[in-house]
Motif scaffolding. Structure first.
Motif, PDB file in Angstrom:
ATOM      1  N   ALA A 140       0.824  -1.208   0.000  1.00 40.15           N
ATOM      2  CA  ALA A 140       0.000   0.000   0.000  1.00 40.15           C
ATOM      3  C   ALA A 140       0.861   1.262   0.000  1.00 40.15           C
ATOM      4  CB  ALA A 140      -0.929  -0.004   1.217  1.00 40.15           C
ATOM      5  N   ILE A 141       1.947   1.251   0.771  1.00 41.27           N
ATOM      6  CA  ILE A 141       2.833   2.415   0.817  1.00 41.27           C
ATOM      7  C   ILE A 141       3.554   2.596  -0.507  1.00 41.27           C
ATOM      8  CG2 ILE A 141       4.937   3.335   1.892  1.00 41.27           C
ATOM      9  CD1 ILE A 141       3.980   2.096   4.515  1.00 41.27           C
ATOM     10  N   CYS A 142       4.018   1.505  -1.090  1.00 41.17           N
ATOM     11  CA  CYS A 142       4.763   1.607  -2.346  1.00 41.17           C
ATOM     12  C   CYS A 142       3.861   2.002  -3.512  1.00 41.17           C
ATOM     13  CB  CYS A 142       5.463   0.287  -2.647  1.00 41.17           C
ATOM     14  SG  CYS A 142       6.799  -0.105  -1.478  1.00 41.17           S
ATOM     15  N   GLU A 143       2.621   1.557  -3.505  1.00 36.38           N
ATOM     16  CA  GLU A 143       1.697   1.936  -4.566  1.00 36.38           C
ATOM     17  C   GLU A 143       1.401   3.436  -4.531  1.00 36.38           C
ATOM     18  OE1 GLU A 143      -1.728  -0.490  -4.130  1.00 36.38           O
ATOM     19  OE2 GLU A 143      -0.710  -2.348  -4.729  1.00 36.38           O
ATOM     20  N   ALA A 144       1.438   4.002  -3.334  1.00 31.92           N
ATOM     21  CA  ALA A 144       1.205   5.444  -3.196  1.00 31.92           C
ATOM     22  C   ALA A 144       2.501   6.161  -2.864  1.00 31.92           C
ATOM     23  CB  ALA A 144       0.163   5.690  -2.111  1.00 31.92           C
ATOM     24  N   ALA A 145       3.614   5.656  -3.360  1.00 35.72           N
ATOM     25  CA  ALA A 145       4.933   6.167  -2.969  1.00 35.72           C
ATOM     26  C   ALA A 145       5.114   7.650  -3.262  1.00 35.72           C
ATOM     27  CB  ALA A 145       6.026   5.362  -3.681  1.00 35.72           C
ATOM     28  N   GLU A 146       4.581   8.125  -4.387  1.00 32.68           N
ATOM     29  CA  GLU A 146       4.761   9.533  -4.747  1.00 32.68           C
ATOM     30  C   GLU A 146       4.172  10.472  -3.702  1.00 32.68           C
ATOM     31  OE1 GLU A 146       3.361  10.375  -8.619  1.00 32.68           O
ATOM     32  OE2 GLU A 146       4.821   9.090  -9.645  1.00 32.68           O
ATOM     33  N   ALA A 147       3.143  10.020  -2.997  1.00 33.93           N
ATOM     34  CA  ALA A 147       2.547  10.836  -1.945  1.00 33.93           C
ATOM     35  C   ALA A 147       3.055  10.418  -0.567  1.00 33.93           C
ATOM     36  CB  ALA A 147       1.020  10.721  -1.989  1.00 33.93           C
ATOM     37  N   ALA A 148       3.189   9.099  -0.345  1.00 34.37           N
ATOM     38  CA  ALA A 148       3.500   8.589   0.987  1.00 34.37           C
ATOM     39  C   ALA A 148       4.926   8.906   1.419  1.00 34.37           C
ATOM     40  CB  ALA A 148       3.254   7.080   1.035  1.00 34.37           C
ATOM     41  N   VAL A 149       5.909   8.651   0.539  1.00 29.16           N
ATOM     42  CA  VAL A 149       7.304   8.838   0.930  1.00 29.16           C
ATOM     43  C   VAL A 149       7.626  10.301   1.247  1.00 29.16           C
ATOM     44  CG1 VAL A 149       9.699   8.629   0.162  1.00 29.16           C
ATOM     45  CG2 VAL A 149       8.089   6.746  -0.216  1.00 29.16           C
ATOM     46  N   PRO A 150       7.255  11.266   0.392  1.00 29.06           N
ATOM     47  CA  PRO A 150       7.501  12.667   0.759  1.00 29.06           C
ATOM     48  C   PRO A 150       6.790  13.085   2.044  1.00 29.06           C
ATOM     49  CG  PRO A 150       7.036  12.488  -1.591  1.00 29.06           C
ATOM     50  CD  PRO A 150       6.722  11.162  -0.984  1.00 29.06           C
ATOM     51  N   ALA A 151       5.597  12.529   2.289  1.00 25.65           N
ATOM     52  CA  ALA A 151       4.876  12.858   3.524  1.00 25.65           C
ATOM     53  C   ALA A 151       5.643  12.369   4.740  1.00 25.65           C
ATOM     54  CB  ALA A 151       3.477  12.241   3.495  1.00 25.65           C
ATOM     55  N   VAL A 152       6.197  11.169   4.652  1.00 28.55           N
ATOM     56  CA  VAL A 152       6.986  10.618   5.763  1.00 28.55           C
ATOM     57  C   VAL A 152       8.238  11.449   5.979  1.00 28.55           C
ATOM     58  CG1 VAL A 152       8.347   8.632   6.515  1.00 28.55           C
ATOM     59  CG2 VAL A 152       6.089   8.281   5.499  1.00 28.55           C
ATOM     60  N   VAL A 153       8.939  11.801   4.889  1.00 28.20           N
ATOM     61  CA  VAL A 153      10.169  12.581   5.000  1.00 28.20           C
ATOM     62  C   VAL A 153       9.891  13.960   5.590  1.00 28.20           C
ATOM     63  CG1 VAL A 153      12.024  13.695   3.702  1.00 28.20           C
ATOM     64  CG2 VAL A 153      11.334  11.364   3.129  1.00 28.20           C
ATOM     65  N   SER A 154       8.821  14.604   5.148  1.00 29.07           N
ATOM     66  CA  SER A 154       8.533  15.976   5.580  1.00 29.07           C
ATOM     67  C   SER A 154       8.179  16.059   7.059  1.00 29.07           C
ATOM     68  CB  SER A 154       7.390  16.560   4.747  1.00 29.07           C
ATOM     69  OG  SER A 154       6.176  15.875   4.998  1.00 29.07           O
ATOM     70  N   ARG A 155       7.612  14.980   7.629  1.00 30.81           N
ATOM     71  CA  ARG A 155       7.212  14.993   9.045  1.00 30.81           C
ATOM     72  C   ARG A 155       8.198  14.239   9.932  1.00 30.81           C
ATOM     73  NH1 ARG A 155       4.560  19.161   8.056  1.00 30.81           N
ATOM     74  NH2 ARG A 155       2.833  18.900   6.621  1.00 30.81           N
ATOM     75  N   MET A 156       9.334  13.871   9.357  1.00 31.51           N
ATOM     76  CA  MET A 156      10.279  13.042  10.087  1.00 31.51           C
ATOM     77  C   MET A 156      10.699  13.657  11.412  1.00 31.51           C
ATOM     78  SD  MET A 156      14.023  11.657   8.888  1.00 31.51           S
ATOM     79  CE  MET A 156      13.355  10.950   7.384  1.00 31.51           C
ATOM     80  N   MET A 157      10.976  14.965  11.439  1.00 28.54           N
ATOM     81  CA  MET A 157      11.498  15.606  12.635  1.00 28.54           C
ATOM     82  C   MET A 157      10.422  16.340  13.428  1.00 28.54           C
ATOM     83  SD  MET A 157      14.471  14.500  12.317  1.00 28.54           S
ATOM     84  CE  MET A 157      15.166  15.257  13.781  1.00 28.54           C
ATOM     85  N   LYS A 158       9.134  16.083  13.110  1.00 27.02           N
ATOM     86  CA  LYS A 158       8.060  16.785  13.811  1.00 27.02           C
ATOM     87  C   LYS A 158       7.297  15.894  14.767  1.00 27.02           C
ATOM     88  CE  LYS A 158       7.307  20.371  10.355  1.00 27.02           C
ATOM     89  NZ  LYS A 158       6.307  21.134   9.576  1.00 27.02           N
ATOM     90  N   GLY A 159       7.726  14.664  14.908  1.00 32.18           N
ATOM     91  CA  GLY A 159       7.004  13.764  15.802  1.00 32.18           C
ATOM     92  C   GLY A 159       7.828  13.326  16.993  1.00 32.18           C
ATOM     93  N   GLY A 160       8.859  14.125  17.334  1.00 37.94           N
ATOM     94  CA  GLY A 160       9.709  13.737  18.440  1.00 37.94           C
ATOM     95  C   GLY A 160      10.617  12.592  18.039  1.00 37.94           C
ATOM     96  N   THR A 161      11.416  12.121  18.996  1.00 39.39           N
ATOM     97  CA  THR A 161      12.346  11.029  18.703  1.00 39.39           C
ATOM     98  C   THR A 161      11.623   9.780  18.246  1.00 39.39           C
ATOM     99  OG1 THR A 161      13.912  11.901  20.325  1.00 39.39           O
ATOM    100  CG2 THR A 161      14.195   9.614  19.645  1.00 39.39           C
ATOM    101  N   GLY A 162      10.499   9.451  18.908  1.00 35.76           N
ATOM    102  CA  GLY A 162       9.753   8.255  18.528  1.00 35.76           C
ATOM    103  C   GLY A 162       9.221   8.330  17.119  1.00 35.76           C
ATOM    104  N   GLY A 163       8.672   9.504  16.738  1.00 34.05           N
ATOM    105  CA  GLY A 163       8.158   9.659  15.385  1.00 34.05           C
ATOM    106  C   GLY A 163       9.256   9.629  14.351  1.00 34.05           C
ATOM    107  N   ALA A 164      10.411  10.235  14.666  1.00 29.64           N
ATOM    108  CA  ALA A 164      11.532  10.243  13.728  1.00 29.64           C
ATOM    109  C   ALA A 164      12.036   8.829  13.489  1.00 29.64           C
ATOM    110  CB  ALA A 164      12.655  11.128  14.269  1.00 29.64           C
ATOM    111  N   GLU A 165      12.138   8.051  14.540  1.00 32.66           N
ATOM    112  CA  GLU A 165      12.611   6.671  14.369  1.00 32.66           C
ATOM    113  C   GLU A 165      11.596   5.835  13.601  1.00 32.66           C
ATOM    114  OE1 GLU A 165      14.130   4.794  17.813  1.00 32.66           O
ATOM    115  OE2 GLU A 165      15.448   6.458  18.364  1.00 32.66           O
TER     116      GLU A 165
END
Length: 445
Positions: A344-369
């Motif tokens: 599911a993530i790979c099928e929507a990679a164009e939207a999912a991967v940038p979304a994960v990268v953009s919020r990587m440092m906004k969820g605290g250490t747990g969210g980043a990991e």
């Protein structure tokens, strides 16, 4: 400050005692004697209603110290509350006006404990409509002016949680009074299970009552959430009760929630648009994602969550910046643990991967990991070409990975981040073109 001016700022029950009120007992915001004192992370104590209004207005600092708040959690100051109660009981007889200034009545009457017990008796009465007393109990437990000791006294009363939970379980129909009563019961139980001022033992009592017949409880929660007339607040409360079952109800309760397809479907729907315009409600999103993240800890529930749309819901929350990035990333981290989730993530990679990268440092250490774990799974371990291409085109991805590696992340997260570095292209504007991946120091910043 003059005597009359100060008197106008005191709560009604303390009128006439103003010259004897210790400053420690006053809220720094309202200057009233505190009824429900809570402390911020700065160590300053306020009246709960006053500081909550301050925070709800968008303020992100401590009003007394003006220091930024890394956390807005409110911790009940029980010691100070007992001191204020002791002071009030000993000072009241010395006040000539104390007899003419009785304590303000609570939401359920002038004697909260007795009134709440009477309402509970009416809930349990055979043949009686439990809706009116349940709604009054919900108002009692949600009222900031009601003393937290009265709320905890009700929650620990013998049979209280079991009586209200039994109303929820009796919701055998999707329409009519049964569901209406179940919705009212949800509001009562959630006011205990999700409140900061309720003691942990009392929250466990609610979870145990819900878990007494976990399959029926899960089915009733799903019916309440599915009902078209159920308010968004009540649906969010139902999600909070499901999460309480997962965290405090034991193995049988966890299995009942994880195996309830209707309940999982409603949790995913709760994370979705709240109106016709497609807007997301932050409170509902937080409740739904937090429960889904707890469900995802059960391995057998992951594929079903993915099938019901949990991946797309979590990605939408990240893309729309609807809050709760850590919970959304935790849901995606659980999803990549099964083949259906990775697909599911790979099928929507164009939207999912940038979304994960953009919020990587906004969820605290747990969210980043969790973000690194998601990217590592689809880009490095399984090397999906769509995910790799989406990651490589993400601006700022390399900088975020480097920042994570220099933070206090776990060794496993640091290793995954280092293996992802070569995927991200270095932008000419990133100031990182000369970074040496063999060192641990980033220059320049």
């Amino acid at each position: 400050m003059g005597r009359h001016e100060m008197s106008g700022r005191l709560s009604a029950e303390y009128q006439g005692l103003e010259v004897k009120v210790p400053n420690l007992f006053r809220c720094p915001i309202s200057l009233d004697v505190m009824r429900s004192p809570v402390s911020l992370c700065t160590g300053v104590t306020y009246e709960r209603a006053s500081i909550q209004r301050w925070l709800d207005s968008g303020n992100t600092t401590c009003p007394a110290t003006m220091l930024p708040l890394p956390s807005t959690d409110l911790v009940p100051n029980l010691t100070l509350r007992r001191l204020i109660a002791l002071w009030a009981s000993t000072a009241a007889p010395a006040s000539p006006s104390s007899s003419s200034s009785p304590p303000a009545p609570s939401a359920v009457g002038p004697t909260p404990a007795a009134a709440a017990a009477e309402l509970l008796r009416r809930v349990a009465a055979p043949g009686a409509d439990p809706c009116p007393p349940l709604r009054k109990l919900a108002a009692f437990l949600s009222d900031d002016d009601v003393d937290e000791f009265d709320k905890n006294a009700f929650a620990r009363a013998p049979g209280a949680a079991d009586t209200v939970a039994s109303v929820l379980r009796r919701a055998a129909k999707e329409d009519g009074e049964g569901i209406e009563a179940a919705e009212a019961a949800v509001r009562v139980l959630a006011a205990i299970a999700a409140s900061d001022c309720i003691e942990e033992d009392n929250k466990r009592r609610v979870a145990a009552a819900l878990a007494a017949d976990a399959p029926s409880t899960a089915a009733s929660l799903a019916r309440v959430m599915r009902r078209s007339s159920t308010t968004l607040e009540a649906r969010a409360d139902a999600a909070r009760l499901a999460e309480s079952m997962l965290l405090r109800g034991g193995a049988a309760a966890r299995a009942a929630v994880a195996e309830s397809e209707p309940l999982l479907a409603e949790l995913v729907r709760l994370v979705g648009p709240a109106d016709e315009k497609g807007a997301l409600d932050r409170s509902a999103v937080a409740a739904g994602l937090s429960c889904l993240a707890a469900v995802a800890a059960t391995r057998r529930a992951r594929a079903e969550m993915v099938r019901l749309g949990a991946v797309s819901a979590a990605v939408r929350v990240l893309r729309d910046d609807a809050g709760c990035p850590a919970q959304a990333l935790r849901v995606l981290e659980a999803a990549v643990g099964c083949a259906e989730g990775r697909a599911a993530i790979c099928e929507a990679a164009e939207a999912a991967v940038p979304a994960v990268v953009s919020r990587m440092m906004k969820g605290g250490t747990g969210g980043a990991e969790a973000a690194v774990s998601v990217l590592w799974a689809v880009c490095h371990r399984y090397r999906d070409r769509r995910a790799v291409a989406a990651a490589a085109s993400c601006e700022g991805g390399l900088a975020r990975l480097l920042l994570l590696m220099q933070s206090g992340c776990s060794p496993a997260a640091r290793q995954m981040a280092s293996e992802l570095l070569k995927i991200f292209r270095v932008s000419g504007k990133s100031c990182l073109a000369g970074y040496d991946s063999k060192t641990s120091h980033i220059m320049p910043f």
